[in-house]
Write a protein that holds these residues in place. Structure first.
Motif, mmCIF file in Angstrom:
data_model
loop_
_atom_site.group_PDB
_atom_site.id
_atom_site.type_symbol
_atom_site.label_atom_id
_atom_site.label_comp_id
_atom_site.label_asym_id
_atom_site.label_seq_id
_atom_site.Cartn_x
_atom_site.Cartn_y
_atom_site.Cartn_z
ATOM 1 N N LEU A 120 24.937 -1.354 112.879
ATOM 2 C CA LEU A 120 23.712 -0.796 113.447
ATOM 3 C C LEU A 120 23.703 0.736 113.459
ATOM 4 N N ARG A 121 24.719 1.354 114.022
ATOM 5 C CA ARG A 121 24.702 2.812 114.174
ATOM 6 C C ARG A 121 24.677 3.545 112.823
ATOM 7 N N PRO A 122 25.512 3.168 111.843
ATOM 8 C CA PRO A 122 25.411 3.848 110.545
ATOM 9 C C PRO A 122 24.025 3.675 109.900
ATOM 10 N N THR A 123 23.438 2.504 110.065
ATOM 11 C CA THR A 123 22.104 2.265 109.513
ATOM 12 C C THR A 123 21.071 3.144 110.215
ATOM 13 N N LEU A 124 21.190 3.302 111.521
ATOM 14 C CA LEU A 124 20.280 4.197 112.250
ATOM 15 C C LEU A 124 20.424 5.633 111.764
ATOM 16 N N TRP A 125 21.648 6.066 111.506
ATOM 17 C CA TRP A 125 21.860 7.424 110.987
ATOM 18 C C TRP A 125 21.225 7.585 109.611
ATOM 19 N N ILE A 126 21.388 6.605 108.759
ATOM 20 C CA ILE A 126 20.790 6.672 107.421
ATOM 21 C C ILE A 126 19.268 6.727 107.522
ATOM 22 N N GLY A 127 18.701 5.879 108.354
ATOM 23 C CA GLY A 127 17.249 5.847 108.501
ATOM 24 C C GLY A 127 16.679 7.126 109.083
ATOM 25 N N THR A 128 17.290 7.617 110.150
ATOM 26 C CA THR A 128 16.750 8.819 110.787
ATOM 27 C C THR A 128 16.990 10.055 109.929
ATOM 28 N N ALA A 129 18.147 10.149 109.305
ATOM 29 C CA ALA A 129 18.406 11.286 108.408
ATOM 30 C C ALA A 129 17.450 11.251 107.215
ATOM 31 N N SER A 130 17.173 10.080 106.698
ATOM 32 C CA SER A 130 16.223 9.948 105.591
ATOM 33 C C SER A 130 14.824 10.369 106.016
ATOM 34 N N ALA A 131 14.442 10.023 107.232
ATOM 35 C CA ALA A 131 13.123 10.426 107.733
ATOM 36 C C ALA A 131 13.023 11.944 107.814
ATOM 37 N N VAL A 132 14.071 12.586 108.311
ATOM 38 C CA VAL A 132 14.054 14.049 108.408
ATOM 39 C C VAL A 132 14.031 14.673 107.016
ATOM 40 N N LEU A 133 14.849 14.159 106.114
ATOM 41 C CA LEU A 133 14.917 14.726 104.765
ATOM 42 C C LEU A 133 13.653 14.482 103.946
ATOM 43 N N SER A 134 12.885 13.463 104.313
ATOM 44 C CA SER A 134 11.674 13.167 103.547
ATOM 45 C C SER A 134 10.631 14.267 103.657
ATOM 46 N N VAL A 135 10.762 15.139 104.630
ATOM 47 C CA VAL A 135 9.816 16.245 104.757
ATOM 48 C C VAL A 135 10.016 17.273 103.643
ATOM 49 N N LEU A 136 11.133 17.225 102.950
ATOM 50 C CA LEU A 136 11.408 18.220 101.914
ATOM 51 C C LEU A 136 10.370 18.206 100.799
ATOM 52 N N TRP A 137 9.892 17.012 100.420
ATOM 53 C CA TRP A 137 8.878 16.966 99.360
ATOM 54 C C TRP A 137 7.569 17.579 99.823
ATOM 55 N N VAL A 138 7.290 17.516 101.116
ATOM 56 C CA VAL A 138 6.064 18.122 101.644
ATOM 57 C C VAL A 138 6.223 19.643 101.694
ATOM 58 N N ILE A 139 7.391 20.102 102.126
ATOM 59 C CA ILE A 139 7.646 21.540 102.179
ATOM 60 C C ILE A 139 7.598 22.142 100.776
ATOM 61 N N ALA A 140 8.101 21.412 99.788
ATOM 62 C CA ALA A 140 8.120 21.904 98.405
ATOM 63 C C ALA A 140 6.730 21.911 97.771
ATOM 64 N N SER A 141 5.799 21.180 98.348
ATOM 65 C CA SER A 141 4.445 21.124 97.779
ATOM 66 C C SER A 141 3.634 22.337 98.226
ATOM 67 N N GLY A 142 2.398 22.378 97.803
ATOM 68 C CA GLY A 142 1.506 23.462 98.185
ATOM 69 C C GLY A 142 0.935 23.320 99.587
ATOM 70 N N VAL A 143 1.268 22.255 100.284
ATOM 71 C CA VAL A 143 0.718 22.013 101.623
ATOM 72 C C VAL A 143 1.022 23.172 102.564
ATOM 73 N N ARG A 144 2.183 23.742 102.440
ATOM 74 C CA ARG A 144 2.577 24.813 103.371
ATOM 75 C C ARG A 144 1.670 26.047 103.284
#
Length: 165
Positions: A120-144
């Motif tokens: 459970l705990r390693p899976t939670l870390w993977i999921g939450t870290a992935s959620a945080v890292l998923s913002v990178l594609w938005v930051i890299a886009s012209g949205v900013r």
């Protein structure tokens, strides 16, 4: 109590969203909402110890996440509604909702598989870290760079409607 905290966070985020958008712009507000939504979730795998402490950590995570998702949704949906011609709006938003809700069962199966394989705990870390890292594609886009709604969005919508698009 934990689930209610997300709702309270949502109300707080909805109240804060107009000020956030005015202060930093609509694109940066969407990115900020994305981060406010995902960063507090990093507290979830940290929740350990006595039950009252776990509840406080989970309530804090849900409160922050609820606030962030409200800011994200208000900023991003305001932009979409401004730039999508009225005649296409229902179809475009239908696709957005299908993509948003359609991937959730896939994520649930993946999380269950990882939870079984890794725990459970390693899976939670993977999921939450992935959620945080998923913002990178938005930051890299012209949205900013989007500070405000396009001035001529209403005019463009009218032109599309007149052209029958």
């Amino acid at each position: 109590m934990v689930v209610a905290a997300a709702g309270l966070g949502g109300v707080a985020g909805a109240c804060a969203a107009p000020r956030v958008v005015r202060r930093i712009g609509i694109g940066p507000a969407a990115i900020t909402g994305f981060l406010w939504f995902s960063l507090p979730l990093l507290l979830v795998p940290l929740a350990d110890g006595p039950a009252p402490l776990i509840i406080v950590v989970l309530v804090t995570a849900q409160l922050g996440s609820g606030c962030g998702v409200a800011v994200l949704d208000i900023a991003s949906n305001s932009y979409l509604l401004a730039v999508i011609p009225e005649t296409l709006r229902s179809r475009v938003m239908g696709v957005v909702q299908t993509a948003n809700f359609g991937v959730r069962p896939i994520g649930a199966v993946l999380a269950g598989t990882l939870g079984t394989a890794l725990g459970l705990r390693p899976t939670l870390w993977i999921g939450t870290a992935s959620a945080v890292l998923s913002v990178l594609w938005v930051i890299a886009s012209g949205v900013r760079h989007i500070r405000e709604l396009p001035e001529n969005a209403a005019q463009r919508r009218e032109e599309h409607e007149e052209a029958g698009v």
